[in-house]
Design a protein around this motif. Structure first.
Motif, PDB file in Angstrom:
ATOM      1  N   LEU A  95       0.831  -1.205   0.000  1.00 42.60           N
ATOM      2  CA  LEU A  95       0.000   0.000   0.000  1.00 42.60           C
ATOM      3  C   LEU A  95       0.868   1.258   0.000  1.00 42.60           C
ATOM      4  O   LEU A  95       0.661   2.162  -0.813  1.00 42.60           O
ATOM      5  CB  LEU A  95      -0.928   0.003   1.218  1.00 42.60           C
ATOM      6  CG  LEU A  95      -1.903   1.180   1.307  1.00 42.60           C
ATOM      7  CD1 LEU A  95      -3.009   1.053   0.265  1.00 42.60           C
ATOM      8  CD2 LEU A  95      -2.515   1.279   2.708  1.00 42.60           C
ATOM      9  N   VAL A  96       1.861   1.334   0.910  1.00 46.11           N
ATOM     10  CA  VAL A  96       2.691   2.536   0.991  1.00 46.11           C
ATOM     11  C   VAL A  96       3.638   2.657  -0.199  1.00 46.11           C
ATOM     12  O   VAL A  96       4.107   3.747  -0.518  1.00 46.11           O
ATOM     13  CB  VAL A  96       3.470   2.615   2.325  1.00 46.11           C
ATOM     14  CG1 VAL A  96       2.519   2.671   3.501  1.00 46.11           C
ATOM     15  CG2 VAL A  96       4.443   1.456   2.473  1.00 46.11           C
ATOM     16  N   ASP A  97       3.914   1.525  -0.866  1.00 40.48           N
ATOM     17  CA  ASP A  97       4.767   1.566  -2.054  1.00 40.48           C
ATOM     18  C   ASP A  97       3.987   1.883  -3.329  1.00 40.48           C
ATOM     19  O   ASP A  97       4.562   1.977  -4.415  1.00 40.48           O
ATOM     20  CB  ASP A  97       5.485   0.223  -2.241  1.00 40.48           C
ATOM     21  CG  ASP A  97       6.664   0.061  -1.292  1.00 40.48           C
ATOM     22  OD1 ASP A  97       7.132   1.078  -0.742  1.00 40.48           O
ATOM     23  OD2 ASP A  97       7.123  -1.088  -1.112  1.00 40.48           O
ATOM     24  N   THR A 143      -5.010  15.449   9.135  1.00 44.64           N
ATOM     25  CA  THR A 143      -4.123  15.271   7.985  1.00 44.64           C
ATOM     26  C   THR A 143      -4.506  14.043   7.180  1.00 44.64           C
ATOM     27  O   THR A 143      -5.259  13.184   7.631  1.00 44.64           O
ATOM     28  CB  THR A 143      -2.648  15.127   8.424  1.00 44.64           C
ATOM     29  OG1 THR A 143      -2.443  13.802   8.942  1.00 44.64           O
ATOM     30  CG2 THR A 143      -2.274  16.163   9.470  1.00 44.64           C
ATOM     31  N   ASN A 144      -3.928  13.962   5.991  1.00 44.02           N
ATOM     32  CA  ASN A 144      -4.142  12.792   5.126  1.00 44.02           C
ATOM     33  C   ASN A 144      -2.928  11.876   5.145  1.00 44.02           C
ATOM     34  O   ASN A 144      -2.718  11.080   4.238  1.00 44.02           O
ATOM     35  CB  ASN A 144      -4.448  13.238   3.688  1.00 44.02           C
ATOM     36  CG  ASN A 144      -3.247  13.888   3.021  1.00 44.02           C
ATOM     37  OD1 ASN A 144      -2.275  14.258   3.669  1.00 44.02           O
ATOM     38  ND2 ASN A 144      -3.320  14.054   1.704  1.00 44.02           N
ATOM     39  N   VAL A 145      -2.120  11.996   6.188  1.00 46.74           N
ATOM     40  CA  VAL A 145      -0.852  11.264   6.282  1.00 46.74           C
ATOM     41  C   VAL A 145      -0.944  10.179   7.348  1.00 46.74           C
ATOM     42  O   VAL A 145      -1.487  10.402   8.440  1.00 46.74           O
ATOM     43  CB  VAL A 145       0.306  12.225   6.624  1.00 46.74           C
ATOM     44  CG1 VAL A 145       1.615  11.455   6.776  1.00 46.74           C
ATOM     45  CG2 VAL A 145       0.441  13.300   5.556  1.00 46.74           C
ATOM     46  N   ALA A 202       0.501   9.361   2.045  1.00 51.74           N
ATOM     47  CA  ALA A 202      -0.178  10.655   2.008  1.00 51.74           C
ATOM     48  C   ALA A 202      -1.173  10.638   0.854  1.00 51.74           C
ATOM     49  O   ALA A 202      -0.775  10.697  -0.314  1.00 51.74           O
ATOM     50  CB  ALA A 202       0.824  11.793   1.837  1.00 51.74           C
ATOM     51  N   ASN A 203      -2.449  10.538   1.195  1.00 52.64           N
ATOM     52  CA  ASN A 203      -3.485  10.439   0.171  1.00 52.64           C
ATOM     53  C   ASN A 203      -4.783  10.990   0.741  1.00 52.64           C
ATOM     54  O   ASN A 203      -5.107  10.759   1.908  1.00 52.64           O
ATOM     55  CB  ASN A 203      -3.659   8.972  -0.243  1.00 52.64           C
ATOM     56  CG  ASN A 203      -4.547   8.819  -1.462  1.00 52.64           C
ATOM     57  OD1 ASN A 203      -5.760   8.964  -1.387  1.00 52.64           O
ATOM     58  ND2 ASN A 203      -3.931   8.517  -2.610  1.00 52.64           N
ATOM     59  N   ASP A 204      -5.535  11.699  -0.076  1.00 50.32           N
ATOM     60  CA  ASP A 204      -6.766  12.326   0.410  1.00 50.32           C
ATOM     61  C   ASP A 204      -7.797  11.321   0.905  1.00 50.32           C
ATOM     62  O   ASP A 204      -8.699  11.661   1.674  1.00 50.32           O
ATOM     63  CB  ASP A 204      -7.383  13.208  -0.682  1.00 50.32           C
ATOM     64  CG  ASP A 204      -6.650  14.532  -0.830  1.00 50.32           C
ATOM     65  OD1 ASP A 204      -5.639  14.734  -0.119  1.00 50.32           O
ATOM     66  OD2 ASP A 204      -7.063  15.359  -1.665  1.00 50.32           O
ATOM     67  N   ALA A 205      -7.669  10.056   0.497  1.00 50.34           N
ATOM     68  CA  ALA A 205      -8.581   9.028   0.999  1.00 50.34           C
ATOM     69  C   ALA A 205      -8.358   8.761   2.487  1.00 50.34           C
ATOM     70  O   ALA A 205      -9.189   8.128   3.137  1.00 50.34           O
ATOM     71  CB  ALA A 205      -8.393   7.736   0.209  1.00 50.34           C
ATOM     72  N   VAL A 236      -5.241   3.338  -3.405  1.00 47.44           N
ATOM     73  CA  VAL A 236      -5.714   3.916  -2.139  1.00 47.44           C
ATOM     74  C   VAL A 236      -7.130   4.433  -2.368  1.00 47.44           C
ATOM     75  O   VAL A 236      -7.335   5.460  -3.023  1.00 47.44           O
ATOM     76  CB  VAL A 236      -4.791   5.056  -1.663  1.00 47.44           C
ATOM     77  CG1 VAL A 236      -5.253   5.586  -0.311  1.00 47.44           C
ATOM     78  CG2 VAL A 236      -3.346   4.574  -1.585  1.00 47.44           C
ATOM     79  N   GLN A 237      -8.107   3.698  -1.811  1.00 47.74           N
ATOM     80  CA  GLN A 237      -9.508   4.041  -2.034  1.00 47.74           C
ATOM     81  C   GLN A 237     -10.270   3.994  -0.715  1.00 47.74           C
ATOM     82  O   GLN A 237     -10.104   3.069   0.081  1.00 47.74           O
ATOM     83  CB  GLN A 237     -10.153   3.054  -3.018  1.00 47.74           C
ATOM     84  CG  GLN A 237      -9.517   3.064  -4.395  1.00 47.74           C
ATOM     85  CD  GLN A 237     -10.086   1.970  -5.294  1.00 47.74           C
ATOM     86  OE1 GLN A 237     -10.305   0.850  -4.851  1.00 47.74           O
ATOM     87  NE2 GLN A 237     -10.331   2.303  -6.552  1.00 47.74           N
ATOM     88  N   LYS A 238     -11.108   4.982  -0.513  1.00 48.29           N
ATOM     89  CA  LYS A 238     -11.919   5.049   0.705  1.00 48.29           C
ATOM     90  C   LYS A 238     -12.914   3.888   0.736  1.00 48.29           C
ATOM     91  O   LYS A 238     -13.585   3.599  -0.246  1.00 48.29           O
ATOM     92  CB  LYS A 238     -12.684   6.378   0.734  1.00 48.29           C
ATOM     93  CG  LYS A 238     -13.195   6.780   2.097  1.00 48.29           C
ATOM     94  CD  LYS A 238     -12.067   7.407   2.912  1.00 48.29           C
ATOM     95  CE  LYS A 238     -12.592   8.190   4.097  1.00 48.29           C
ATOM     96  NZ  LYS A 238     -11.501   8.785   4.865  1.00 48.29           N
ATOM     97  N   GLY A 239     -13.030   3.251   1.923  1.00 49.57           N
ATOM     98  CA  GLY A 239     -13.968   2.157   2.058  1.00 49.57           C
ATOM     99  C   GLY A 239     -15.036   2.396   3.101  1.00 49.57           C
ATOM    100  O   GLY A 239     -16.090   1.770   3.081  1.00 49.57           O
ATOM    101  N   ALA A 240     -14.771   3.310   4.037  1.00 51.00           N
ATOM    102  CA  ALA A 240     -15.728   3.603   5.113  1.00 51.00           C
ATOM    103  C   ALA A 240     -15.516   5.029   5.585  1.00 51.00           C
ATOM    104  O   ALA A 240     -14.442   5.615   5.394  1.00 51.00           O
ATOM    105  CB  ALA A 240     -15.526   2.623   6.275  1.00 51.00           C
ATOM    106  N   ASP A 241     -16.551   5.601   6.199  1.00 47.87           N
ATOM    107  CA  ASP A 241     -16.390   6.908   6.821  1.00 47.87           C
ATOM    108  C   ASP A 241     -15.384   6.792   7.965  1.00 47.87           C
ATOM    109  O   ASP A 241     -15.275   5.746   8.619  1.00 47.87           O
ATOM    110  CB  ASP A 241     -17.725   7.411   7.373  1.00 47.87           C
ATOM    111  CG  ASP A 241     -18.667   7.865   6.277  1.00 47.87           C
ATOM    112  OD1 ASP A 241     -18.182   8.152   5.167  1.00 47.87           O
ATOM    113  OD2 ASP A 241     -19.887   7.918   6.522  1.00 47.87           O
ATOM    114  N   LEU A 242     -14.652   7.859   8.206  1.00 46.67           N
ATOM    115  CA  LEU A 242     -13.584   7.843   9.208  1.00 46.67           C
ATOM    116  C   LEU A 242     -13.772   8.988  10.191  1.00 46.67           C
ATOM    117  O   LEU A 242     -13.909  10.152   9.791  1.00 46.67           O
ATOM    118  CB  LEU A 242     -12.219   7.955   8.521  1.00 46.67           C
ATOM    119  CG  LEU A 242     -10.979   8.001   9.408  1.00 46.67           C
ATOM    120  CD1 LEU A 242     -10.811   6.693  10.174  1.00 46.67           C
ATOM    121  CD2 LEU A 242      -9.733   8.278   8.559  1.00 46.67           C
ATOM    122  N   ILE A 243     -13.793   8.652  11.476  1.00 47.36           N
ATOM    123  CA  ILE A 243     -13.898   9.638  12.556  1.00 47.36           C
ATOM    124  C   ILE A 243     -12.680   9.454  13.452  1.00 47.36           C
ATOM    125  O   ILE A 243     -12.386   8.332  13.883  1.00 47.36           O
ATOM    126  CB  ILE A 243     -15.190   9.445  13.375  1.00 47.36           C
ATOM    127  CG1 ILE A 243     -16.415   9.617  12.471  1.00 47.36           C
ATOM    128  CG2 ILE A 243     -15.243  10.411  14.553  1.00 47.36           C
ATOM    129  CD1 ILE A 243     -17.719   9.162  13.113  1.00 47.36           C
TER     130      ILE A 243
END
Length: 382
Positions: A107-109, A134-136, A151-154, A114-121
């Motif tokens: 994933l980091v390589d 942050t997105n990091v 580092a990804n907006d997801a 990198v795709q969003k799968g669930a809402d994140l709190i």
């Protein structure tokens, strides 16, 4: 040119109960946290959500092995992932909210999308990482003896939650390492070549709050720590907003081999290198100023930052780094790199590793940092 981006909606609650009620924590939610946080603050609320305790998968900062083991135990996809904890928990929660996570090294390589799968709190329980905004996410790669960031907006949370109550029992070491991490975020983002007036506003606000809090601890002793955690929680978020936009630089890049090789807490690795990197910057700022005596370049960002810090640290601008070392040593005793186990022959290999692996960070350094420059800093701190 983009000036500032703040992705999560930011909330603040007096206590855990108010948060749990407003966000309606329930079945279908996956909470990643620590038992010592969950039981006293959430354990008696009779919540139906699934709870994973991070410490059951290993100690210390997040690693590929830890994440892969946690992911293998998540059998039902969650509608919401709720991270309640320090940087380790929050970074793990970010990747657990993705569609595809394992193996983490891929994933980091960039081998896994990198795709969003669930809402994140995200709910921080320390005063340092700023990860909630942050997105990091940063992980130790066990086979490589280093750390690498994703580092990804997801990886952005939909909501960042501040609950000062959760910091009341913060251990002294975590208070120190997490807040020094936030201080480093604030300084590096202020000096970043892509900083804007708006990101600097958050950088300077965070830096000021942290240094003011440290001065209270220096002057009043450890009892003052409980009085300043609310300010530090806010400062951590401000610094997170700042470095989430302007980035971190050489201090973080150089800290990764130390943390990855000897498993030193991230904030402590920053503490060991922060003033050494700043001294290198100051030295070369002076050299540049000598060449540009009649130029406006004399009024550098580093000079402005030192002036700002000197007013809080109650010293002259020329003595800022000595005073900062003194204050930081009160908060967390500083060690030379060899005291962690570093050998002299590691200076060159680590420098090469930093240049090869950490360009994401080095590109945001105050000034270009070559392999020889990084060797110079490591040597001064050895």
């Amino acid at each position: 040119m983009k000036q500032l981006s703040i992705k999560p909606t930011i909330h603040k609650f007096d206590n855990a109960l108010d948060f749990a009620k407003e966000f309606n924590l329930k079945e279908g939610d996956l909470v990643i946290t620590n038992k010592y946080i969950w039981e006293p603050y959430f354990g008696n609320l009779n919540l139906d959500c699934e709870v994973i305790f991070q410490e059951n998968y290993g100690k210390g900062e997040p690693s590929d092995a830890m994440v892969d083991a946690i992911v293998s135990d998540i059998h039902t996809p969650a509608k919401r992932v709720i991270g309640i904890g320090g940087g380790t928990v929050l970074d793990i929660s970010k990747v657990c909210a993705l569609k595809h996570t394992s193996p983490l090294e891929d994933l980091v390589d960039g081998k896994i999308p990198v795709q969003k799968g669930a809402d994140l709190i995200l709910v921080p329980t320390t005063c340092g990482t700023g990860s909630e905004v942050t997105n990091v996410a940063v992980f130790s790669l066990t086979k490589r003896n280093t750390k690498k960031g994703l580092a990804n907006d997801a990886c952005y949370a939909s909501d960042a939650i501040l609950i000062p109550e959760l910091l009341k029992s913060l251990p002294d070491y975590v208070f120190a390492t997490s807040s020094i991490d936030a201080l480093t975020h604030s300084i590096e983002s202020a000096l970043s070549p892509i900083a804007t007036d708006l990101t600097k506003m958050f950088s300077y606000k965070a830096c000021g709050l942290i240094l003011q809090s440290y001065m209270k601890v220096v002057n009043a002793g450890d009892n003052a720590k409980k009085q300043v955690v609310d300010d530090l929680l806010s400062a951590s978020l401000y610094a997170g907003i700042a470095f989430g936009n302007a980035g971190c630089g050489c201090v973080h890049a150089m800290a990764y081999p130390l943390g990855g090789t000897f498993h030193v807490a991230h904030g402590e690795t920053n503490a060991s290198l922060l003033t050494s990197v700043l001294r290198y910057y100051a030295k070369h700022d002076c050299e540049n100023n000598e060449k540009n005596k009649d130029s406006e370049k004399n009024n550098t960002e580093l000079s402005k930052l030192f002036e700002f810090m000197s007013n809080i640290l109650e010293c002259s601008k020329d003595d800022v780094l000595d005073k900062l070392d003194e204050v930081l040593n009160t908060i967390l005793p500083k060690h030379k790199l060899h005291e962690y186990g570093m050998k002299k022959d590691m200076i060159q290999s680590w420098s090469k590793s930093v240049v090869k692996e950490q360009q994401r960070l080095l590109k945001n350094s105050y000034m270009p940092m070559s392999e020889s420059a990084i060797e110079e800093v490591y040597t001064s701190t050895f």
